[in-house]
Scaffold this motif. Structure first.
Motif, PDB file in Angstrom:
ATOM      1  N   GLY A 172      30.589  20.854  24.947  1.00  3.50           N
ATOM      2  CA  GLY A 172      31.597  19.958  25.499  1.00  3.50           C
ATOM      3  C   GLY A 172      31.079  18.576  25.828  1.00  3.50           C
ATOM      4  O   GLY A 172      31.852  17.623  25.931  1.00  3.50           O
ATOM      5  N   GLN A 199      40.113  24.396  24.875  1.00  7.75           N
ATOM      6  CA  GLN A 199      39.527  23.081  25.160  1.00  7.75           C
ATOM      7  C   GLN A 199      39.854  22.075  24.054  1.00  7.75           C
ATOM      8  O   GLN A 199      40.242  20.930  24.328  1.00  7.75           O
ATOM      9  CB  GLN A 199      38.006  23.223  25.304  1.00  7.75           C
ATOM     10  N   THR A 200      39.736  22.479  22.811  1.00  8.50           N
ATOM     11  CA  THR A 200      40.010  21.592  21.683  1.00  8.50           C
ATOM     12  C   THR A 200      41.451  21.099  21.718  1.00  8.50           C
ATOM     13  O   THR A 200      41.732  19.899  21.580  1.00  8.50           O
ATOM     14  CB  THR A 200      39.741  22.313  20.353  1.00  8.50           C
ATOM     15  N   THR A 214      36.271  19.695  32.021  1.00  6.12           N
ATOM     16  CA  THR A 214      37.282  20.703  31.662  1.00  6.12           C
ATOM     17  C   THR A 214      36.640  21.841  30.872  1.00  6.12           C
ATOM     18  O   THR A 214      37.036  22.991  31.007  1.00  6.12           O
ATOM     19  CB  THR A 214      38.426  20.077  30.833  1.00  6.12           C
ATOM     20  N   MET A 215      35.622  21.508  30.074  1.00  3.48           N
ATOM     21  CA  MET A 215      34.927  22.561  29.330  1.00  3.48           C
ATOM     22  C   MET A 215      34.220  23.514  30.277  1.00  3.48           C
ATOM     23  O   MET A 215      34.288  24.734  30.104  1.00  3.48           O
ATOM     24  CB  MET A 215      33.921  21.940  28.356  1.00  3.48           C
ATOM     25  N   LEU A 253      36.969  25.662  32.104  1.00  5.49           N
ATOM     26  CA  LEU A 253      37.554  26.695  31.239  1.00  5.49           C
ATOM     27  C   LEU A 253      36.557  27.816  30.961  1.00  5.49           C
ATOM     28  O   LEU A 253      36.898  29.000  31.029  1.00  5.49           O
ATOM     29  CB  LEU A 253      38.017  26.072  29.916  1.00  5.49           C
ATOM     30  N   LYS A 287      36.299  15.523  29.390  1.00  5.68           N
ATOM     31  CA  LYS A 287      35.970  16.649  28.512  1.00  5.68           C
ATOM     32  C   LYS A 287      34.849  17.567  29.010  1.00  5.68           C
ATOM     33  O   LYS A 287      35.031  18.794  29.025  1.00  5.68           O
ATOM     34  CB  LYS A 287      35.630  16.114  27.115  1.00  5.68           C
TER      35      LYS A 287
END
Length: 358
Positions: A129, A265-266, A96-97, A100, A93
């Protein structure tokens, strides 16, 4: 022990509306009554706003009261759900946050956002994140008929990991972006907004249960704090937006641009954790909370750290606040998705020894 979690109350159900109202109120105050934010700005200690710190403690303390760390030991009997949660939250997480946020703010929205401000938005997204949810996930778990006891264990384990990994991960990712992070301030924020309320929560919980019993603690004492977290959050947002008013009025589209990577992201994190749980044939009552914890954020901590590191008027703080605005409607959508896909999972018991499973 039988853990019953409440459904969405008026505050939680319409949280996005209350946040929007607080944003408008804060902007109006900042624009027409600047004496108020100017007065608040005088009360700072090592870059930490004292009035804001008090409100943040009000947000965090009630959720810390709910953590029963004695249940963590029993979770080892069914570790797969914890593995999904921990790997998704801490090894996937945060990164990736960052990816993005960097892609959208440095590439897609490059023409509309100055580089310095883009870096602040990325920083706020990274802080958000790196803080998996520890409060609202109880509501999401209840709405999807999740195993309340196992959800409690997942939250407790995440709280323990936050104490160890939150500060290093944030420092690492912001360092990659050449954002100077004062480690002392970051560690102070973690201690101030996690360790202190956590210890107070454990001590308070222990004393109340010892003197009044578990039934009194769960059915009477905890209910006294039902609205405290949300009220503290909303008052904090009024203060924050009283400082953010000029920037928002000058760039209203920035709110929408910040919301884009946060929303993606969510959805991404929920999909990863939920799919993994399905492939591992976990019961829905464990799979759904596992996805919800990673998808949602510990936004109280994120807002606190952003304020401590970058200030009330920073783009980083604004990004964490937009995270609050985005989270509730997106999570309610995921609750619906989870409930509609219950048949994908085996209908097995999720009872945990010593955890009070029904």
């Amino acid at each position: 022990m039988k853990n019953k979690q409440p459904g969405l109350g008026v505050f939680e159900k319409y949280l996005s509306l209350w946040v929007a109202i607080c944003m408008v109120l804060g902007i109006v105050i900042g624009k027409f009554i600047p004496q108020i934010p100017n007065t608040f700005s005088r009360f700072e200690y090592y870059n930490v706003s004292v009035p804001t710190a008090i409100l943040i403690w009000l947000m965090i303390f009630p959720m810390m009261l709910k953590i029963d760390f004695g249940s963590v030991i029993s979770a080892s009997k069914k570790p797969k759900g914890l593995i999904v949660t921990c790997v998704t939250n801490w090894l996937i997480k945060p990164f990736t946050m960052y990816a993005l946020a960097a892609f959208f703010f440095y590439v897609v929205f490059k023409s509309w956002i100055p580089l310095d401000l883009a870096k602040e938005y990325v920083a706020g997204a990274v802080i958000l994140g790196a803080a998996p949810c520890t409060a609202m996930v109880f509501v999401w778990s209840h709405l999807t008929k999740g195993d309340a006891a196992y959800t409690l264990v997942q939250v407790a384990v995440n709280d323990l990991i936050i104490l160890i990994l939150f500060a290093p991960i944030v420092a690492l990712l912001l360092g990659v972006d050449n954002v100077v992070v004062p480690m002392a301030t970051l560690l102070l924020s973690t201690v101030l907004f996690v360790v202190v309320p956590l210890l107070l929560g454990v001590v308070t919980r222990t004393l109340i249960i010892r003197n009044k019993g578990l039934a009194y603690f769960e059915n009477v004492f905890l209910k006294k704090f039902d609205s405290v977290t949300i009220v503290g959050l909303l008052l904090t947002l009024v203060i924050i937006f009283s400082f953010q008013g000029e920037r928002i009025l000058a760039n209203p589209t920035h709110i929408l641009m910040i919301a884009v990577p946060l929303t993606i992201q969510t959805l991404l994190i929920f999909t990863l954790a939920y799919t993994w749980a399905r492939l591992w044939k976990l019961p829905h009552a464990i799979a759904s909370p596992a996805g919800m914890i990673g998808a949602s954020n510990f936004f109280e901590l994120a807002v606190a750290v952003a304020i401590s590191l970058f200030g009330l008027q920073s783009g980083a703080t604004l990004a964490t606040v937009v995270g609050v605005l985005v989270e509730v409607p997106v999570m309610l959508l995921l609750v619906k998705v989870s409930n509609n896909t219950r048949a994908w999972f085996p209908n097995t018991s999720t009872k945990l020894p010593h955890l009070g499973g029904e």
